[in-house]
Write a protein that holds these residues in place. Structure first.
Motif, PDB file in Angstrom:
ATOM      1  N   UNK A 320       0.835  -1.206   0.000  1.00 11.90           N
ATOM      2  CA  UNK A 320       0.000   0.000   0.000  1.00 11.90           C
ATOM      3  C   UNK A 320       0.867   1.252   0.000  1.00 11.90           C
ATOM      4  N   UNK A 321       0.403   2.263  -0.693  1.00 12.42           N
ATOM      5  CA  UNK A 321       1.121   3.525  -0.742  1.00 12.42           C
ATOM      6  C   UNK A 321       0.180   4.661  -0.384  1.00 12.42           C
ATOM      7  N   UNK A 322       0.754   5.784  -0.022  1.00 12.84           N
ATOM      8  CA  UNK A 322      -0.055   6.956   0.293  1.00 12.84           C
ATOM      9  C   UNK A 322      -0.643   7.518  -0.994  1.00 12.84           C
ATOM     10  N   UNK A 323      -1.909   7.876  -0.964  1.00  9.20           N
ATOM     11  CA  UNK A 323      -2.575   8.401  -2.151  1.00  9.20           C
ATOM     12  C   UNK A 323      -2.419   9.902  -2.294  1.00  9.20           C
ATOM     13  N   UNK A 324      -1.914  10.555  -1.242  1.00  9.19           N
ATOM     14  CA  UNK A 324      -1.702  12.003  -1.257  1.00  9.19           C
ATOM     15  C   UNK A 324      -0.212  12.267  -1.195  1.00  9.19           C
ATOM     16  N   UNK A 325       0.288  13.080  -2.100  1.00  9.45           N
ATOM     17  CA  UNK A 325       1.724  13.303  -2.209  1.00  9.45           C
ATOM     18  C   UNK A 325       2.331  13.821  -0.910  1.00  9.45           C
ATOM     19  N   UNK A 326       1.596  14.626  -0.171  1.00 10.37           N
ATOM     20  CA  UNK A 326       2.138  15.230   1.043  1.00 10.37           C
ATOM     21  C   UNK A 326       2.295  14.238   2.187  1.00 10.37           C
ATOM     22  N   UNK A 416      -4.178  -1.200 -16.273  1.00 13.38           N
ATOM     23  CA  UNK A 416      -3.601  -1.865 -15.109  1.00 13.38           C
ATOM     24  C   UNK A 416      -3.263  -0.854 -14.017  1.00 13.38           C
ATOM     25  N   UNK A 417      -3.090   0.413 -14.395  1.00 13.27           N
ATOM     26  CA  UNK A 417      -2.718   1.443 -13.419  1.00 13.27           C
ATOM     27  C   UNK A 417      -3.816   2.470 -13.214  1.00 13.27           C
ATOM     28  N   UNK A 418      -5.010   2.217 -13.733  1.00 17.74           N
ATOM     29  CA  UNK A 418      -6.048   3.243 -13.690  1.00 17.74           C
ATOM     30  C   UNK A 418      -6.799   3.310 -12.374  1.00 17.74           C
ATOM     31  N   UNK A 419      -7.069   2.165 -11.768  1.00 16.78           N
ATOM     32  CA  UNK A 419      -7.981   2.137 -10.617  1.00 16.78           C
ATOM     33  C   UNK A 419      -7.280   2.003  -9.283  1.00 16.78           C
ATOM     34  N   UNK A 420      -5.971   1.845  -9.313  1.00 18.76           N
ATOM     35  CA  UNK A 420      -5.268   1.638  -8.049  1.00 18.76           C
ATOM     36  C   UNK A 420      -5.206   2.928  -7.244  1.00 18.76           C
ATOM     37  N   UNK A 421      -5.232   2.792  -5.938  1.00 20.59           N
ATOM     38  CA  UNK A 421      -5.088   3.948  -5.060  1.00 20.59           C
ATOM     39  C   UNK A 421      -3.616   4.189  -4.752  1.00 20.59           C
ATOM     40  N   UNK A 422      -2.797   4.142  -5.794  1.00 19.44           N
ATOM     41  CA  UNK A 422      -1.374   4.321  -5.586  1.00 19.44           C
ATOM     42  C   UNK A 422      -0.690   3.091  -5.030  1.00 19.44           C
ATOM     43  N   UNK A 423      -1.378   1.963  -4.991  1.00 17.88           N
ATOM     44  CA  UNK A 423      -0.793   0.750  -4.426  1.00 17.88           C
ATOM     45  C   UNK A 423      -0.043  -0.027  -5.508  1.00 17.88           C
ATOM     46  N   UNK A 424       1.018  -0.699  -5.108  1.00 17.63           N
ATOM     47  CA  UNK A 424       1.824  -1.488  -6.038  1.00 17.63           C
ATOM     48  C   UNK A 424       1.527  -2.958  -5.813  1.00 17.63           C
TER      49      UNK A 424
END
Length: 624
Positions: A320-326, A416-424
């Protein structure tokens, strides 16, 4: 629960790895010893832990494990970038950063943002701390071990992280104890290569696999992510370790064990002796009255994009990754592949000419409405509709107009990268099936591997298409991969050509049919047969043929997901000339007609396997 962490800041010295463990086996490791006291920056937070000597309560345990997941976030982007940008399926655009371009051209220096080995060791150090301090003997009132799920999960994360580290650097300082002092950071450590890393973690994980292969921490939802998708299944990690060990050593016993581990995961993923079939998600042509139309039977093509958990979920593991850059650990990879407002609609990675060539070169097999006649779909279609349709399904182009400059911006959309919430996404079901097929092929069973690609696998298929060609001892091994036909029903041409209801257990098909039409009737997709050849020579021919099919299938199915360079590396290691095999594949990135030009632009001679790996300040990596 928020992904909170309890942090202990060590500021007195630069932290490195732990001290040399003299009890570790040194066979096959070489004589190199490395001091790594400057792997990490001053005052960086390397260990997420409590001030107590032992992790013996739920709060400390949960915070420590989620802290490890927090550290994993830092590795998410580079896992994809290092695995995809160095392969043959993508190319860089003129807006790509210098660091990304240097990765793609094998010109990575020590300041490159993707060359930060300390981030891997931050994960490893936290895992080592948890493993050393978790009270694994503690039981509840039902006489169950309380923290063993966490203990097993952390060991799997550590093994996966070490595997990524050694795949990228070739040879790495190795330690399994936490580093907490200046003295520990300045100690000398053994240097482990890929073989040694695989063998250590095979031994480390095997005792846990039987009891905790399906048992994971139960943390519910963490920041909208189902925590069941955050763990690295022990049997999948073991499968990878065995597969890489076999690729380095050529020992077929490793390949057999890899196949069994992947099978064990599939057999137990939804409960003991359950089913986790390939499903019937595919995209194909069907003839209309006057035109051709694309068709899929049951559901949207699934590349693991859905992040919900269920018995039919394609996705197995993600970081999981943060969806907000800050927020700190924002995932940049989505912006490399997918045109969005956040990247001004300009992407850095695009499908390579070789990706288009591979997709278009596939023969797409269609069948008549009564299922009796097979014929090829048309060639030369626009919009990437020729050949395999997985690229057409996942990739599209367009344009937008800049509101201020009125500039036309060419856009790219990779679903493949459209719906992810920034997760790898790390593991998914088709990947496990393909790696199981890869292991079976290299173990000496190309016929069984071929069936996974062609029509799907169950016990009836094995009985008819596999057993007759192998000895009794081989059949005993094959029988361990038990796919009961009552649970794994093969999708047939009769099901394909009728719209009526089919039996509920019909859930399995050949992976190649996901994008290339009805493969069982495709005359160009056949296992070589030659009655004039010796059995040994024919088996070798079939194994080589299936190897090529598998490497192609991994491109068609797993493109843009971050595995391609490692897939090529694994196949290269098994070849007669590993360096030339890999160099030739990467050189095709811009198409076969520009392979020489591409090879000339790459900064390192990839025919030398030592040049496959990153280096860092002479302390990690293979030094020529």
């Amino acid at each position: 629960m928020e992904m909170q962490t309890i942090k202990h800041r060590i500021t007195s010295h630069i932290l490195g790895l732990a001290g040399l463990l003299t009890s570790l086996p040194l066979g096959g490791l070489g004589l190199a010893l490395t001091s790594c006291s400057d792997f990490f920056d001053q005052e960086s937070e390397h260990v997420v832990f409590t001030d107590s000597e032992h992790l013996n309560n739920a709060t400390d345990s949960i915070y420590s494990v989620t802290g490890i997941l927090y550290k994993l976030q830092v590795l998410a982007d580079r896992t994809v970038v290092l695995g995809e940008a160095r392969g043959d399926l993508v190319d860089v655009t003129n807006v790509a950063s210098k660091d990304l371009r240097d990765v793609a051209m094998f010109n990575v220096d020590e300041d490159n943002m993707y060359n930060q080995p300390g981030d891997y060791y931050a994960v490893i150090n936290n895992c080592n701390y948890f493993i050393a301090h978790a009270d694994t003997a503690l039981k509840n009132n039902r006489n169950e071990y309380i923290f063993m799920r966490e203990y097993a999960a952390v060991k799997a994360i550590r093994a996966w992280t070490y595997l990524q580290l050694v795949l990228n650097y070739g040879r790495v300082p190795f330690v399994t104890e936490p580093v907490l002092t200046k003295v520990q950071s300045e100690a000398q450590y053994p240097s482990y290569d890929l073989q040694a890393v695989c063998e250590f973690f095979i031994s480390d994980l095997l005792p846990l696999a039987e009891r905790y292969g399906t048992e994971y921490p139960r943390y519910g939802t963490i920041r909208s992510n189902d925590s069941r998708l955050l763990w690295f299944p022990i049997n999948v990690v073991l499968g990878d370790l065995y597969l890489w060990a076999g690729s380095v050593s050529g020992n077929t016993a490793y390949y057999r064990e890899a196949a069994l581990r992947y099978y064990k995961f599939l057999n137990e993923r939804n409960g003991m002796n359950s089913a986790y079939p390939t499903t019937l998600s595919f995209y194909t042509w069907k003839p209309g009255d006057t035109t051709w139309k694309t068709f899929h039977p049951d559901s949207r093509m699934d590349f693991g994009t859905s992040e919900s958990y269920g018995t039919e979920s394609e996705l197995i593991t993600m970081i999981p990754s943060d969806s907000i850059r800050a927020e700190g650990n924002y995932c940049e990879v989505r912006d490399l592949f997918y045109s969005r407002r956040e990247n001004n609609y300009k992407v850095s990675l695009v499908p390579s000419a070789n990706m288009f060539d591979i997709s278009e070169s596939q023969v797409h097999c269609c069948v008549s409405n009564n299922g009796t006649v097979a014929y090829d779909a048309p060639q030369g279609l626009d919009n990437y509709k020729s050949g395999d349709l997985r690229l057409y399904y996942t990739y599209s182009e367009g344009y937008t107009i800049d509101r201020l400059t009125k500039e036309r911006i060419e856009t790219q959309y990779i679903s493949k990268w459209s719906t992810r919430n920034g997760n790898v996404h790390i593991y998914r079901r088709m990947m496990v099936y393909l790696r199981m097929a890869e292991a079976l092929n290299m173990a000496g069973y190309p016929r069984m591997a071929f069936q996974i690609l062609s029509q799907g696998i169950n016990n009836d298929v094995v009985k008819e298409e596999v057993y007759p060609y192998y000895s009794q001892s081989d059949s005993i091994f094959i029988s361990q991969l038990d796919f009961p036909s009552s649970r794994y029903g093969i999708y047939t041409v009769e099901h394909f050509t009728t719209t009526g209801r089919r039996p509920a257990n019909v859930n399995t098909m050949g992976i190649h049919s996901r994008g290339s039409g009805w493969t069982p009737m495709n005359e160009s997709y056949r296992l070589p047969e030659d009655s004039l050849m010796s059995a040994q020579d024919l088996a070798a021919l079939q194994q080589q043929y299936v190897s090529e099919l598998l490497l192609t299938e991994e491109a068609l199915e797993l493109a843009f997901e971050g595995t391609r360079f490692y897939d090529i590396m694994r196949f290269a290691l098994r070849s007669n000339n590993p360096g030339q095999f890999l160099a030739d594949r990467i050189a095709k990135r811009r198409g076969a007609d520009k392979a020489t030009e591409m090879a000339g632009e790459i900064k390192k001679n990839l025919a030398d396997p030592n040049n496959w790996y990153l280096q860092w300040k002479g302390k990690i990596g293979i030094n020529n």
